[in-house]
Enzyme design. Sequence first.
Site, PDB file in Angstrom:
ATOM      1  N   ASP A  88       0.788  -1.029   0.111  1.00 52.43           N
ATOM      2  CA  ASP A  88      -0.124  -0.148  -0.134  1.00 52.43           C
ATOM      3  C   ASP A  88       0.837   1.263   0.036  1.00 52.43           C
ATOM      4  OD1 ASP A  88      -2.235   1.781  -0.090  1.00 52.43           O
ATOM      5  OD2 ASP A  88      -2.825   1.281   2.073  1.00 52.43           O
TER       6      ASP A  88
ATOM      7  N   ASP B 167      -3.482  -3.089  -2.229  1.00 54.11           N
ATOM      8  CA  ASP B 167      -4.549  -2.190  -2.539  1.00 54.11           C
ATOM      9  C   ASP B 167      -4.439  -1.302  -3.552  1.00 54.11           C
ATOM     10  OD1 ASP B 167      -6.554  -0.914  -1.414  1.00 54.11           O
ATOM     11  OD2 ASP B 167      -5.460   0.586  -0.072  1.00 54.11           O
ATOM     12  N   ASN B 168      -5.443  -0.645  -3.880  1.00 53.33           N
ATOM     13  CA  ASN B 168      -5.363   0.516  -5.009  1.00 53.33           C
ATOM     14  C   ASN B 168      -5.126   0.102  -6.331  1.00 53.33           C
ATOM     15  OD1 ASN B 168      -4.224   2.305  -2.330  1.00 53.33           O
ATOM     16  ND2 ASN B 168      -6.043   2.699  -3.206  1.00 53.33           N
TER      17      ASN B 168
END
Length: 228
Positions: free
Chosen positions: A139, A167-168
């Site tokens: 992250d 994530d993302n």
Amino acid sequence: ALKKYVLARARPGDVDDAIRVIDHFGRHVSFLINVGDEKGKILDRAVERTQPRLLLELGTYCGYSALRMARVMPREARLYSVEFNTANAEIARRILAHAGVDAKVTVIVGTLGDGGETIRTLKREQNFVPGSLDLVFLDHDKKAYFSDLELIVDAGWLHPGSVVVADNILVPGARAYRAHMRHNDGTLWHTAEHRTHAEYQSVIKDLVLESEYLGTQTSSTGTSRPER
């Protein structure tokens, strides 16, 4: 501002309350770029399934995801969180200490892409040896996801059954990383793509990838594969 908010409003030694206060801050006071509550539950479940003893996080930010992992990981587990920004690292350390989990989490200032210094620190000072790493959470700089994953693999720290959560993947996006996981699905990795939303809202869509490392094996590792 977040540090002051947590120290003033969260009960000392209560990790659940620290998480609650940070979520309230992110939704009602000021935007945060941590994993957030919706995607945080995906991370929680990955840790609970894996039952890791050694965890690595890239991108501490203010310590929110470290709080979530420390809450659900086994009692004897240790999390090492690498943060590039010194000020963020200090804020995270203070919040983790206030929540009472600083004995479980070590925040290291650095980056895996610094020419080997941080990797040497993890090997020399934190006993990162071949096959020792059970779970990784990515992250940090999205452009570094793929290159840092390669550094981790090249170091030999993973073992069949190790899990990497990222994530993302859509926002702001990690295209090279997602392409790598798709290309190697079933050979080096088994990957589940969790459809979700960007942190602290319900409009912008995002993806969290949960990938189980197979190493050189192409058959089942004996660990459960995440459901798609």
